[in-house]
Design an enzyme around this catalytic site. Structure first.
Site, PDB file in Angstrom:
ATOM      1  N   ASP A 380       0.829  -1.255   0.309  1.00 24.63           N
ATOM      2  CA  ASP A 380      -0.001  -0.001   0.083  1.00 24.63           C
ATOM      3  C   ASP A 380       0.737   1.034   0.091  1.00 24.63           C
ATOM      4  O   ASP A 380       1.804   1.337   0.575  1.00 24.63           O
ATOM      5  CB  ASP A 380      -0.878   0.000   1.268  1.00 24.63           C
ATOM      6  CG  ASP A 380      -1.865   0.966   1.456  1.00 24.63           C
ATOM      7  OD1 ASP A 380      -2.611   1.225   0.374  1.00 24.63           O
ATOM      8  OD2 ASP A 380      -1.621   1.865   2.346  1.00 24.63           O
ATOM      9  N   GLU A 416       1.749  -0.534  -5.078  1.00 25.34           N
ATOM     10  CA  GLU A 416       0.870   0.585  -5.412  1.00 25.34           C
ATOM     11  C   GLU A 416       1.678   1.809  -5.515  1.00 25.34           C
ATOM     12  O   GLU A 416       2.045   2.391  -4.612  1.00 25.34           O
ATOM     13  CB  GLU A 416      -0.359   0.818  -4.338  1.00 25.34           C
ATOM     14  CG  GLU A 416      -1.213   2.063  -4.455  1.00 25.34           C
ATOM     15  CD  GLU A 416      -2.277   2.078  -3.542  1.00 25.34           C
ATOM     16  OE1 GLU A 416      -3.380   2.442  -3.534  1.00 25.34           O
ATOM     17  OE2 GLU A 416      -1.786   2.027  -2.353  1.00 25.34           O
TER      18      GLU A 416
END
Length: 741
Positions: A380, A416
């Site tokens: 993330d 990401e």
């Protein structure tokens, strides 16, 4: 309660308001122990006495107390007196697996210089392998006086109330599993099909999973759950965060909870609330059994991990672990050290440049691979991890350590590739070994099918592997993780059913969630009984899924999209731990949605059968033989190859020819890889278009494999066309044709 407020020059000013002295706490004997490994490790000492070694990095602290809790919550303490290279350590005889524990760390309370030590706060061991209890965030768990009348200085007033009764504890776990009976699938990247799911949301409403197992790791390991994944044909599940996480205060105050889990506080502990077997260490074994069950079915396990920030938020957040252990050592602080550098939008950012923070992250990653059996990670906001002192740096310590680590460089690594800080958007910039969530793919496909692209240039790149982003440094087409939807944003069905987000249930006045949805409601907002609108929406779903699974790169599906799951327009269901966020399994048997599930399974199977759809190298676009046949060619509806001008002209139709004769590489026996050739016609216009099928050298005949204009997709239509035939392609349709012999 007594409070202590730091002044601007760092000198404390004591504020006393009626605290009573705490009763004496029993102490336990402690031996010197070892500084490694970090965390709590059960072992037998040199004299044959069983116990647990505790080791905690707290480099700037003045003292550390280990706190042990019995089954009634009674506390005893052991002061750790041994300090080696910033690590406080000790061995406590008689401490067995199942023991609940935490730390109290002593040091100077001086928020103005970043010091937030407060021994009244029980702290979770960053290396705890299991956590018992839940974070409910009453005022006592804040290091500062949360309700101080002058809120602009509240974070400087120390709260001396004991937080131990209100916070979870770490649990000593016995490591006794060598994974000898496990067989990792080791699916090559190019052959992968990823399925993003939520452990709780995927299983909570599944009628064939026993009720007591729904919403748990054991539920995901149940044959009924595994059967769906196998029938669908996916090769990996990407689990939304399963590290122990906490619920944010603003959600708890509104009667909501953090559902997605992007608020980690324990990087070694499986989230206890997802365990059916218990939380006194049983969650560890249950997670391992889940991984084994998925591996046995040929399915890899990828974890969505959140190492960029923690649940402690900013200066007004709770004191749960790192903030009270060594705030300055773990977090990025700006020149005004009372605040936090926030590249994540969540209040804080871990200072990954610090060696002990980098060690925390890499130790965690290796633990989940070697001892918990997982096969990869999706990071993330990975750009936040790639920052050096300030800027994103692809030579940063984090990326360098991963690249040379003998364990981590062999697993699947997905970035990401952005954060919310300046210069944080880094799509296409991560080095080899890494794949990336490709939001350029997502946006292009959404825009194409709502007929919002000015031309087809962007679609050409996205369909063929995004060479404009990834054809450098030895990267391959599978560096692009292609997706149309993800956990955040609309579901696939909502993408074709809503023009606007409808997040009122989140309690934030519909202000949360993105407004850039690139969606189209097909003529009616939300639910409708209009049969034409409903039919068009189903067609658009078929178009989106077919496009995704025919594109070069690694496709990612989202749980429930294959059978029309809806969140009723909520595009930010992070706090919807209810039927809004859970998969609705009744859709699986709904005649309206069964054909979509069947089509998805058939497309995945088609992808697995045909290497031309999962290439390991980028297309060259050049002829490799005298007949002029190229590995990739693009065609206009007139049946002629596209020119430079065609790419820039307004268009809603694109023909893509994939040659199975010109696939680079060899199979495992060393033979050339040969496959069928295909022509895909994508037509996003509302009206039908006549498309002339290319003749020699491309083909003599074509047979239809997929026609998204058909409602039922249980099998390919029995239709064959001679080359040169002008085929009527209905509005908003994908036609996939195989070159017939």
């Amino acid at each position: 309660m007594a409070g202590e407020r730091a002044t601007g020059d760092g000198r404390p000013a004591v504020v006393v308001n009626g605290a009573r002295p705490a009763p004496p706490v029993p102490t336990v004997p402690v031996r010197p122990g070892r500084p490694t490994p970090l965390g709590a490790r059960f072992r037998t000492g040199p004299d044959g006495v069983a116990g647990t070694n505790f080791a905690l990095w707290a480099g700037g602290a003045e003292g550390v107390e280990l706190c042990l809790f019995d089954e009634h919550g009674r506390e005893s303490r052991a002061r750790l007196t041994e300090l080696t290279h910033g690590i406080w350590h000790g061995f406590v005889p008689g401490v067995m697996p199942g023991q609940r524990y935490g730390y109290r760390v002593h040091g100077r309370w001086d928020p103005w210089t970043g010091g937030r030590w407060n021994p009244a706060k029980l702290l979770l061991d960053p290396y705890a392998r299991a956590v018992d209890g839940d974070f409910v965030l009453p005022p006592e768990v804040y290091g500062h006086v949360r309700d101080w009348p002058e809120q602009h200085v509240a974070d400087t007033v120390r709260d001396d109330r004991d937080s131990a009764p209100y916070v979870p504890k770490g649990v000593v776990v016995h490591d006794d599993d060598d994974w000898a009976d496990d067989r990792r699938p080791k699916t090559p990247w190019a052959d992968s099909v990823i399925y993003e799911l939520h452990v709780r949301g995927f299983t909570k409403r599944h009628p064939d999973i026993p009720e007591e197992l729904r919403g748990t790791y054991a539920g995901l390991a149940h044959p009924a759950a595994v059967e769906h994944l196998v029938k669908l044909g996916v090769t990996a599940v990407e689990l939304l965060p399963v590290h122990q996480f906490a619920h944010e205060d603003h959600l708890l105050r509104r009667g909501l909870r953090n559902y997605w889990g992007y608020n980690s506080i324990g990087y070694f502990a499986p989230h206890a609330a997802y365990a059916a077997s218990g939380t006194a260490g049983q969650q560890v074994g249950e997670f391992k059994r889940m991984v084994r069950a998925l591996h046995a079915a040929g399915i890899e396990v990828i974890l969505d991990v959140v190492y960029n920030h923690t649940a402690e938020a900013g200066e007004l957040g709770p004191t749960l672990s790192l903030k009270g252990i060594d705030n300055r050592g773990y977090y990025r602080l700006p020149p005004d050290a009372r605040r936090y550098a926030d590249y994540t939008g969540c209040g804080n950012t871990l200072h990954v440049v610090q060696p002990h923070v980098l060690r925390l992250i890499t130790d965690s990653l290796r633990y989940w691979v070697t001892e918990m059996g997982v096969d990869g990670f999706r990071f993330d906001l990975a750009a936040a991890l790639a920052r050096s002192m300030h800027d994103v740096d692809m030579l940063s310590p984090f990326l360098a350590v991963i690249a040379q680590d003998p364990v981590l460089r062999r697993v699947k690594l997905i970035a990401e590739p952005w954060d919310v800080g300046s210069g944080g958007y880094q799509v296409g910039a991560f080095p080899p070994l890494w794949t990336e969530w490709n939001d350029r793919y997502r946006d292009a496909v959404r825009d194409f099918w709502r007929h919002a692209l000015p031309d087809v240039r962007e679609m050409g790149y996205r369909l063929s592997g995004s060479s404009d982003l990834y054809a450098w440094g030895g990267r391959r087409p599978y560096a692009s993780v292609n997706f149309v939807t993800a956990h955040d944003g609309f579901t696939l069905r909502d993408l074709v059913s809503y023009d606007r987000k409808h997040n009122e249930a989140n309690g934030e006045g519909n202000r949360d969630g993105t407004d850039d949805n690139r969606s189209w409601n097909c003529g009616a907002e939300g639910g409708t009984d209009d049969p034409d609108v409903r039919a068009l929406r189903r067609r658009q779903l078929r178009n989106l899924l077919t496009t995704l699974l025919l594109s070069t790169g690694v496709p990612m599906l989202v749980a429930g999209d294959e059978m029309g799951r809806t969140q009723r327009g909520n595009n930010n269901a992070y706090c919807q731990d209810n039927e809004t966020g859970w998969v609705d399994w009744s859709l699986r048997d709904d005649p309206e949605w069964q054909p979509l599930l069947e089509l998805t399974s058939r497309l995945v199977a088609l992808r697995h059968r045909h290497p031309v759809l999962r290439r390991r190298s980028f297309f060259s676009g050049r002829a490799h033989s005298a007949d002029g046949l190229r590995d990739l060619a693009w065609f206009t509806p007139h049946g002629r190859e596209m020119t430079e001008g065609d790419w820039y002209a307004p268009a809603a139709t694109l023909g893509m020819y994939l040659s199975g004769r010109d696939i680079p590489g060899r199979d495992e026996q060393g033979a050339p890889v040969l496959d069928d050739s295909f022509l895909a016609v994508l037509h996003a216009g509302a009206e039908p278009v006549e498309f002339a099928l290319p003749g020699s050298p491309w083909a003599e005949r074509y047979e239809v494999v997929v026609d998204t204009g058909r409602e039922e997709q249980s099998g390919p239509p029995d239709v064959t066309y001679p080359a040169g035939t002008s085929v009527t392609v209905p509005g908003r349709t994908v036609l996939l044709l195989r070159v017939a012999a």
